[in-house]
Structure formats: C-alpha cells, structure tokens
Enzyme design. Structure first.
Site, mmCIF file in Angstrom:
data_model
loop_
_atom_site.group_PDB
_atom_site.id
_atom_site.type_symbol
_atom_site.label_atom_id
_atom_site.label_comp_id
_atom_site.label_asym_id
_atom_site.label_seq_id
_atom_site.Cartn_x
_atom_site.Cartn_y
_atom_site.Cartn_z
ATOM 1 N N HIS A 30 46.887 42.630 36.563
ATOM 2 C CA HIS A 30 45.927 42.657 37.669
ATOM 3 C C HIS A 30 46.575 43.323 38.879
ATOM 4 O O HIS A 30 47.610 42.866 39.361
ATOM 5 C CB HIS A 30 45.466 41.228 38.003
ATOM 6 C CG HIS A 30 44.703 40.573 36.878
ATOM 7 N ND1 HIS A 30 44.160 39.323 36.966
ATOM 8 C CD2 HIS A 30 44.379 41.026 35.634
ATOM 9 C CE1 HIS A 30 43.544 39.032 35.825
ATOM 10 N NE2 HIS A 30 43.673 40.043 35.002
ATOM 11 N N THR A 88 35.148 51.001 46.630
ATOM 12 C CA THR A 88 35.228 52.458 46.734
ATOM 13 C C THR A 88 36.648 53.018 46.799
ATOM 14 O O THR A 88 36.836 54.202 47.085
ATOM 15 C CB THR A 88 34.420 52.936 47.976
ATOM 16 O OG1 THR A 88 34.974 52.281 49.123
ATOM 17 C CG2 THR A 88 32.945 52.612 47.860
ATOM 18 N N THR A 129 40.647 39.762 22.095
ATOM 19 C CA THR A 129 41.847 38.990 22.341
ATOM 20 C C THR A 129 41.607 37.587 21.772
ATOM 21 O O THR A 129 40.545 37.315 21.214
ATOM 22 C CB THR A 129 42.218 38.998 23.846
ATOM 23 O OG1 THR A 129 43.524 38.424 23.982
ATOM 24 C CG2 THR A 129 41.222 38.215 24.697
ATOM 25 N N ASP A 155 33.978 55.380 43.377
ATOM 26 C CA ASP A 155 34.562 56.645 43.854
ATOM 27 C C ASP A 155 35.031 57.540 42.715
ATOM 28 O O ASP A 155 35.096 58.763 42.870
ATOM 29 C CB ASP A 155 35.742 56.353 44.794
ATOM 30 C CG ASP A 155 36.769 55.434 44.141
ATOM 31 O OD1 ASP A 155 36.437 54.262 43.873
ATOM 32 O OD2 ASP A 155 37.895 55.897 43.881
ATOM 33 N N LYS A 189 39.512 43.060 38.500
ATOM 34 C CA LYS A 189 39.462 41.626 38.846
ATOM 35 C C LYS A 189 40.499 41.273 39.914
ATOM 36 O O LYS A 189 40.228 40.523 40.841
ATOM 37 C CB LYS A 189 39.704 40.764 37.589
ATOM 38 C CG LYS A 189 38.655 40.976 36.504
ATOM 39 C CD LYS A 189 38.987 40.207 35.235
ATOM 40 C CE LYS A 189 40.194 40.727 34.484
ATOM 41 N NZ LYS A 189 40.054 42.054 33.883
ATOM 42 N N ARG A 219 47.805 23.369 15.850
ATOM 43 C CA ARG A 219 48.481 22.169 16.377
ATOM 44 C C ARG A 219 49.981 22.139 16.108
ATOM 45 O O ARG A 219 50.561 21.090 15.871
ATOM 46 C CB ARG A 219 47.778 20.907 15.852
ATOM 47 C CG ARG A 219 46.363 20.795 16.415
ATOM 48 C CD ARG A 219 45.448 20.000 15.561
ATOM 49 N NE ARG A 219 45.204 20.656 14.283
ATOM 50 C CZ ARG A 219 44.498 20.129 13.305
ATOM 51 N NH1 ARG A 219 43.964 18.959 13.447
ATOM 52 N NH2 ARG A 219 44.306 20.788 12.178
ATOM 53 N N LYS A 271 35.170 50.911 41.407
ATOM 54 C CA LYS A 271 35.598 52.284 41.117
ATOM 55 C C LYS A 271 34.450 53.296 41.161
ATOM 56 O O LYS A 271 34.448 54.264 40.398
ATOM 57 C CB LYS A 271 36.341 52.327 39.771
ATOM 58 C CG LYS A 271 37.552 51.390 39.747
ATOM 59 C CD LYS A 271 38.414 51.535 38.532
ATOM 60 C CE LYS A 271 39.532 52.520 38.709
ATOM 61 N NZ LYS A 271 40.615 52.377 37.722
HETATM 62 P P1 GDP Z 1 42.139 44.032 36.348
HETATM 63 O O1 GDP Z 1 42.951 43.834 35.110
HETATM 64 O O2 GDP Z 1 40.690 43.744 36.120
HETATM 65 O O3 GDP Z 1 42.674 43.303 37.541
HETATM 66 O O4 GDP Z 1 42.217 45.584 36.677
HETATM 67 P P2 GDP Z 1 43.551 46.502 36.665
HETATM 68 O O5 GDP Z 1 44.349 46.179 37.855
HETATM 69 O O6 GDP Z 1 44.224 46.439 35.347
HETATM 70 O O7 GDP Z 1 42.911 47.944 36.724
HETATM 71 C C1 GDP Z 1 42.084 48.344 37.754
HETATM 72 C C2 GDP Z 1 42.716 49.574 38.438
HETATM 73 O O8 GDP Z 1 41.752 50.173 39.273
HETATM 74 C C3 GDP Z 1 43.883 49.218 39.324
HETATM 75 O O9 GDP Z 1 44.806 50.283 39.306
HETATM 76 C C4 GDP Z 1 43.245 49.087 40.709
HETATM 77 O O10 GDP Z 1 44.149 49.346 41.771
HETATM 78 C C5 GDP Z 1 42.200 50.165 40.629
HETATM 79 N N1 GDP Z 1 40.983 49.925 41.430
HETATM 80 C C6 GDP Z 1 40.356 48.755 41.691
HETATM 81 N N2 GDP Z 1 39.226 48.996 42.396
HETATM 82 C C7 GDP Z 1 39.141 50.330 42.572
HETATM 83 C C8 GDP Z 1 38.188 51.201 43.198
HETATM 84 O O11 GDP Z 1 37.157 50.783 43.707
HETATM 85 N N3 GDP Z 1 38.454 52.539 43.160
HETATM 86 C C9 GDP Z 1 39.568 53.052 42.551
HETATM 87 N N4 GDP Z 1 39.737 54.367 42.550
HETATM 88 N N5 GDP Z 1 40.480 52.263 41.969
HETATM 89 C C10 GDP Z 1 40.266 50.925 41.962
HETATM 90 P P1 IMO Z 2 43.273 42.383 32.065
HETATM 91 O O1 IMO Z 2 43.321 40.927 32.461
HETATM 92 C C1 IMO Z 2 42.440 45.343 28.974
HETATM 93 C C2 IMO Z 2 43.202 44.138 24.836
HETATM 94 C C3 IMO Z 2 44.298 44.861 24.076
HETATM 95 C C4 IMO Z 2 43.731 44.805 22.668
HETATM 96 C C5 IMO Z 2 43.073 43.429 22.617
HETATM 97 C C6 IMO Z 2 43.934 42.347 21.988
HETATM 98 O O2 IMO Z 2 44.293 43.215 32.749
HETATM 99 O O3 IMO Z 2 41.894 42.914 32.168
HETATM 100 P P2 IMO Z 2 46.071 41.015 22.867
HETATM 101 O O4 IMO Z 2 47.427 41.494 23.249
HETATM 102 O O5 IMO Z 2 45.358 40.281 23.941
HETATM 103 O O6 IMO Z 2 46.066 40.253 21.574
HETATM 104 O O7 IMO Z 2 45.235 42.367 22.561
HETATM 105 O O8 IMO Z 2 42.797 43.083 23.970
HETATM 106 N N1 IMO Z 2 43.603 43.529 26.121
HETATM 107 C C7 IMO Z 2 43.275 44.013 27.313
HETATM 108 N N2 IMO Z 2 42.634 45.146 27.654
HETATM 109 N N3 IMO Z 2 42.829 44.473 29.929
HETATM 110 C C8 IMO Z 2 43.451 43.324 29.604
HETATM 111 O O9 IMO Z 2 43.742 42.372 30.520
HETATM 112 C C9 IMO Z 2 43.740 43.072 28.251
HETATM 113 N N4 IMO Z 2 44.367 42.074 27.594
HETATM 114 C C10 IMO Z 2 44.265 42.354 26.291
HETATM 115 O O10 IMO Z 2 44.455 46.167 24.542
HETATM 116 O O11 IMO Z 2 42.712 45.765 22.517
HETATM 117 MG MG MG Z 3 44.303 44.887 33.912
#
Ligand code: GDP
Ligand code: IMO
Ligand code: MG
Length: 416
Positions: free
Chosen positions: A40, A406, A235, A329, A15, A140, A327
């Site tokens: 993120h 990619t 969550t 790739d 995202k 609350r 992803k």
């Molecule tokens: P988010 O929580 O949805 O924002 O995703 P995260 O940042 O936690 O995890 C996604 C991971 O995949 C990060 O390390 C990004 O840099 C990486 N990523 C995103 N798009 C791509 C892609 O198209 N290819 C590869 N290899 N990595 C990607």
């Molecule tokens: P982003 O925004 C992946 C998962 C935790 C656990 C469950 C509940 O980076 O995609 P919590 O601490 O929220 O009560 O945990 O949700 N979890 C995530 N997994 N990406 C996340 O955020 C997450 N935020 C919480 O691993 O299974």
């Molecule tokens: Mg993440």
C-alpha cells in the site's frame, strides 16, 4: 462504530492513499486480512512510503494501528518494516493480534516451489507463503503469534512435523532452514515483536467503548476473494467487506460506511481471467502512465479498461455505501476511453459474472477523452468529459462516487 475501505478490483486500486487520507479523522486503523503480499503506497509532499503489513494510519501520530487476527505475518518482514519506520515511534501505536498466524520459512518455500512446478495453471502468487499459511490455519496446524510467548512449547510442536516438512520441501527441490535455525530466528524476532502483541479484538472493543473512531483497511481486492473472486486465481483470504469482521473481531452491526476503492481503469497482477485487458499499445500506455508495476514484487501489472460489470458485482458483494475513483489522471490525453458494459457469453449478451468467467468477451461503450485532470482538487474544475465519464460509471455500478483521486499525492483528491 467502524468504517471500512475495501478494494473492488484485483488489488492495487489505491487503498493506501485513501486510508492515509481518511486516517486523520480516525483514532484506530486496522488491517484484517492478507499479509505482506499487500503493498500500500502513500505519497505525502512527493515522498513515497510503501507499506506491506503496517496499517496505513501510521503517518498520523494520533492514530493507533492494529494488525488483526485475520492477518498472516512474516515476522522478518514485519520487523524490517517496523525498523524502517522507527520501532520507538510505534510504541503504544502498534497492536498486533496474538491470534494472527505466522508465515514460517516453509510456507513461502512451499508457495514458490509449488508455483514453479505447475506446468499450467500457475496462479502467479507473490511467493510470500500466503496460501500455505492460510491452509495450515484452516487445517488447524498453524502457528499463532501468541505461541511466541512459550518458545520451548512451540519448538516441541514444530519438531513433531519438521522432518516431514523438510522431506516435502526437498522432494520439490527446495531447502528450508533447520529447526534450530528457525527457532533462533523466532526467538530474535519475538524479542522485538512481543511487546506489541495483545488481544486485538478486546483492544478494539475497548476503543469502541471509549468512542474512538475505527477505520478498517482491506488488502487485495474483491475479484481476488477466495470465494467470490476468479477462483482459483485468487488469494487465500476473504478480501470482501465480510472478512473485516472475522479478521478483526468487530461485529457486523458496528460497520457503517463501506468505501469501495477502484481505479478509473483496471489492472491485475498474476494470472487469471481479465476480460477487459488491453494487450496492445493502449495497455502499454496505461501501464506506463499509471506506473503499473507492483509495490511488493515489482511485476508489471496487466492493464485494461474499466469493467463496470465486475465493479457492480463487487459493489454488491461488499455493500458499498460509496466509491473512491482513483487514478483518473492516468486516462488524461486518451482520445477515446472504453468501458466494459456487458459480456458476450455462449452467444448471448450478459451483465453478470458467470461461473466460467474465462469464457466471456467484453462488450464496450466508448466515451470521449479529455485533456487534463491531473492534480485537480475541485469537482467543477474537472473537464466536462471527465464529469460525464464519472456520472456514467456511477450509474453503471449503482453506487455513488464520493471521492475522485487525481494524483498519488494525499492532497490531490476531490470530494464529490
Ligand atoms: P493499494 O495496494 O490499493 O494501496 O495500491 P498500490 O499502492 O499498490 O498502487 C496504487 C499506486 O497508484 C501507487 O503507486 C499510488 O501512489 C498510485 N496512486 C494512487 N492514487 C493515484 C492517483 O489518483 N493518480 C495516480 N497517478 N497515481 C495514484
Ligand atoms: P494489495 O493489498 C494485487 C495477487 C497475486 C496473485 C494472487 C495470489 O497491494 O492490493 P498470493 O501471494 O496472495 O497468494 O497471490 O493475488 N495479489 C495481489 N495483487 N495487489 C495485492 O495486494 C495482491 N496480493 C495478492 O498477484 O495473482
Ligand atoms: Mg498494492
């Protein structure tokens, strides 16, 4: 008008990359739920930035960034993130809702202690205090950012229950800072954070009136949604598109494009059902190639094949108008790529998510792999097997795949 980016799987779909990529065409980016459980990642010219609470529009100087009322905020984490980014650089660019709830030390202590105590059925939370904070909000008794404006009143409110809370924590074998220590910390944090605090819904309505373009940034993913996810392994917020309105104050009629984000395979952190999980060498290879280790906790992510049934469900729940496939790739070099196209459940084949989701077995369809898609920026330059895979997924999830990613880098994406 506003557009929306939302995770379709179990989080970490990419995202951050998509919000960053799109943000150049928006004036305001808004986080509307979750907290610093989110991680993120944005990569620009090989440089990586991991964001937890700051919206992913921060890298564009023209972009204003809002932390909406639906977010839960741990002030220390927010402060650290702001400091690392540069507090001066955020002036007039970061707006924090006075209605957002605060994660206090006892929330994170409770989260961690309760998880540790569970012999079975631990959720595998991030331990950040998300669940207990949303529970207090629903009961609350939560503390809102706006309460930092009158610390002596806040002290009185906390004092009334602090002894009780300390007892609960100590019964569970933990410890929290004293009331005085907590108040000192809140005072210190409030001095930095209050200048950024506002009525964020009003701010967004004014922005809309001025014709500003707004992008709503979801955290977590649809299968972690409190109502529609794999409960109780979810969550504690509404992660699907419906949560964007309550968590920001933007009304439902204003939301236009709903962009669902999904990996070309599937991952999950923490416990709970994941029918297409791969336990052997395939899972390991995806994990290694995809760098599937959590941005927030560093935990290894469970890996498996793309689940078209769960994705179709998520597209429906969110009302996706388009999907970004991330992803791709990571699947480079696999000779065979599988997709979960149905489940075996109580002796029958089904194509929906049943109530007892832990009892389904995946039914797969196989696709021919391809050599290399990494770094490709034009649709026609993708290997033909890749295009076949994308077209098949599009049909299965009943939604257009409009972006293909990619590599982690901002620029390595294809508009299909
Ligand atoms: P988010 O929580 O949805 O924002 O995703 P995260 O940042 O936690 O995890 C996604 C991971 O995949 C990060 O390390 C990004 O840099 C990486 N990523 C995103 N798009 C791509 C892609 O198209 N290819 C590869 N290899 N990595 C990607
Ligand atoms: P982003 O925004 C992946 C998962 C935790 C656990 C469950 C509940 O980076 O995609 P919590 O601490 O929220 O009560 O945990 O949700 N979890 C995530 N997994 N990406 C996340 O955020 C997450 N935020 C919480 O691993 O299974
Ligand atoms: Mg993440």
């Amino acid at each position: 008008m506003a557009d929306l980016v939302v995770g379709l799987q179990w989080g970490d779909e990419g995202k951050g990359k998509i919000v960053d990529m799109l943000a150049k065409n928006y004036d305001v980016v808004v986080r509307y739920q979750g907290g610093h459980n989110a991680g993120h990642t944005i990569v620009v010219d090989g440089e990586k930035l991991a964001l937890h609470l700051l919206p992913s529009g921060v890298l564009y100087p023209h972009c204003q960034n809002v932390i909406g009322n639906g977010v839960v905020i741990e002030l220390g984490s927010l402060y650290e993130e702001m400091k690392n980014f540069g507090i001066d650089k955020l002036k007039n660019r970061l707006f924090i809702s006075d209605r957002a709830h605060i994660i206090l030390p006892y929330h994170s202590a409770l989260d961690q202690l309760k998880e540790r105590k569970k012999k079975q059925g631990a959720i595998g939370t991030t331990g950040k205090g998300i669940g207990p904070t949303y529970a207090d909000k629903s009961s609350r008794v939560g503390v809102r950012i706006g309460e930092l404006r009158d610390l002596s009143k806040l002290r009185d409110k906390l004092e009334a229950h602090y002894g009780e809370i300390e007892n609960v924590i100590s019964t569970l074998g933990g410890e929290i800072p004293s009331l005085q220590e907590s108040m000192d910390r809140l005072k210190e944090m409030s001095e930095v954070i209050l200048p950024f605090v506002c009525d964020s819904a009003k701010f967004l309505w004014e922005a809309q009136k001025e014709g500003k373009r707004i992008l709503l940034e979801g955290a977590q993913g649809s299968m972690l949604d409190l109502d529609h996810g794999t409960y109780p392994y979810v969550t504690s917020s509404t992660t699907i598109s419906a949560g964007a309105c309550s968590g920001s104050g933007i009304n439902i009629k204003e939301v236009q494009e709903i962009i669902g984000i999904a990996k070309a395979y599937c991952t999950r952190v923490g416990n709970g059902p994941f029918p297409s999980e791969e336990f052997g060498s395939v899972g390991e290879e995806i994990q290694k190639k995809g760098g599937e280790f959590g941005t927030t906790t560093g935990r290894a992510r469970r890996c498996g094949w793309f689940d078209a049934v769960a994705m179709r469900y998520a597209c429906k729940l969110n009302g996706c108008t388009q999907v970004a496939l991330m992803k791709l790739d990571v699947l480079d070099g696999f000779s065979e790529i599988k997709v979960c196209v149905g489940y075996e459940y109580e002796g029958e084949r089904i194509d929906y998510i049943p109530y007892d989701y832990e009892n389904v077995k995946p039914i797969y369809e196989s696709f021919k792999g391809w050599e290399r898609s990494e770094g490709v920026r034009e649709y026609d330059k993708l290997p033909k097997e890749c295009i076949e895979y994308i077209k098949a997924l599009e049909k299965m999830i009943e939604c257009k795949i409009s972006i293909i990613s990619t590599s982690p880098d901002r620029e390595d994406s294809i508009k299909a």
